[in-house]
Motif scaffolding. Structure first.
Motif, PDB file in Angstrom:
ATOM      1  N   UNK A   4       0.826  -1.181  -0.081  1.00  8.31           N
ATOM      2  CA  UNK A   4       0.145  -0.154  -0.139  1.00  8.31           C
ATOM      3  C   UNK A   4       0.939   1.171   0.077  1.00  8.31           C
ATOM      4  N   UNK A   5       1.983   1.401   0.922  1.00  9.60           N
ATOM      5  CA  UNK A   5       2.683   2.486   0.811  1.00  9.60           C
ATOM      6  C   UNK A   5       3.624   2.712  -0.495  1.00  9.60           C
ATOM      7  N   UNK A   9       3.214   5.961  -2.874  1.00  9.34           N
ATOM      8  CA  UNK A   9       4.413   6.476  -3.373  1.00  9.34           C
ATOM      9  C   UNK A   9       4.371   6.522  -5.113  1.00  9.34           C
ATOM     10  N   UNK A  10       4.059   5.472  -5.485  1.00 10.36           N
ATOM     11  CA  UNK A  10       4.392   5.378  -7.016  1.00 10.36           C
ATOM     12  C   UNK A  10       3.240   6.477  -7.774  1.00 10.36           C
ATOM     13  N   UNK A  12       1.907   9.068  -6.186  1.00 14.26           N
ATOM     14  CA  UNK A  12       2.126  10.301  -6.013  1.00 14.26           C
ATOM     15  C   UNK A  12       3.402  10.796  -6.713  1.00 14.26           C
ATOM     16  N   UNK A  13       4.388  10.019  -7.009  1.00  7.81           N
ATOM     17  CA  UNK A  13       5.238  10.343  -8.077  1.00  7.81           C
ATOM     18  C   UNK A  13       4.959  10.625  -9.521  1.00  7.81           C
ATOM     19  N   UNK A  14       3.686   9.627  -9.831  1.00  8.17           N
ATOM     20  CA  UNK A  14       3.155   9.557 -11.292  1.00  8.17           C
ATOM     21  C   UNK A  14       2.376  11.173 -11.287  1.00  8.17           C
ATOM     22  N   UNK A  15       1.596  11.610 -10.275  1.00  5.98           N
ATOM     23  CA  UNK A  15       0.931  12.563 -10.370  1.00  5.98           C
ATOM     24  C   UNK A  15       1.671  13.979 -10.470  1.00  5.98           C
ATOM     25  N   UNK A  16       2.845  13.933  -9.707  1.00  5.31           N
ATOM     26  CA  UNK A  16       3.717  15.042  -9.551  1.00  5.31           C
ATOM     27  C   UNK A  16       4.563  15.022 -10.934  1.00  5.31           C
ATOM     28  N   UNK A  17       4.751  14.041 -11.701  1.00  6.16           N
ATOM     29  CA  UNK A  17       5.449  13.856 -13.090  1.00  6.16           C
ATOM     30  C   UNK A  17       4.678  14.388 -13.964  1.00  6.16           C
TER      31      UNK A  17
END
Length: 80
Positions: A4-5, A9-10, A12-17
Motif C-alpha cells: 500500500x505505501x 508513493x508510485x 504520488x510520483x506519477x501525479x507529480x510527474x
C-alpha cells in the motif's frame, strides 16, 4: 515496505510527474517572453540614447520652411 505505501508513493510520483509535464511548457514560455521583453527594452533604450545623442548635435534653429510657415500662419490669424 508493504504494498500500500509503495503504491501510494508510485501514484504520488506519477501525479507529480504529470503535473511537471503540464507546467513545464508554460514555464518555458514565460521565461522566453521575459527574455524577449528584456531584449526589446534594451533595444528601445539604445535607440533613445542614440536619438538623444543625435539630436543634441543638431542645431536648435528652425529651418527656413518653418519660419515661412510661421509667418503665413500669423498673417492668417491677423487677417481673420
Amino acid at each position: 515496505m508493504t504494498t500500500a505505501p509503495t503504491e501510494g508513493l508510485i501514484a504520488m510520483l506519477t501525479v507529480l510527474g504529470i503535473l511537471a509535464l503540464l507546467v513545464l511548457p508554460s514555464a518555458v514560455g514565460i521565461l522566453r517572453d521575459r527574455r524577449i521583453d528584456r531584449q526589446i527594452r534594451e533595444a528601445q533604450e539604445a535607440r533613445e540614447a542614440y536619438e538623444d545623442q543625435k539630436s543634441s548635435s543638431r542645431s536648435t534653429v528652425p529651418s527656413t520652411a518653418t519660419w515661412y510657415a510661421d509667418g503665413r500662419r500669423s498673417k492668417k490669424l491677423v487677417n481673420s
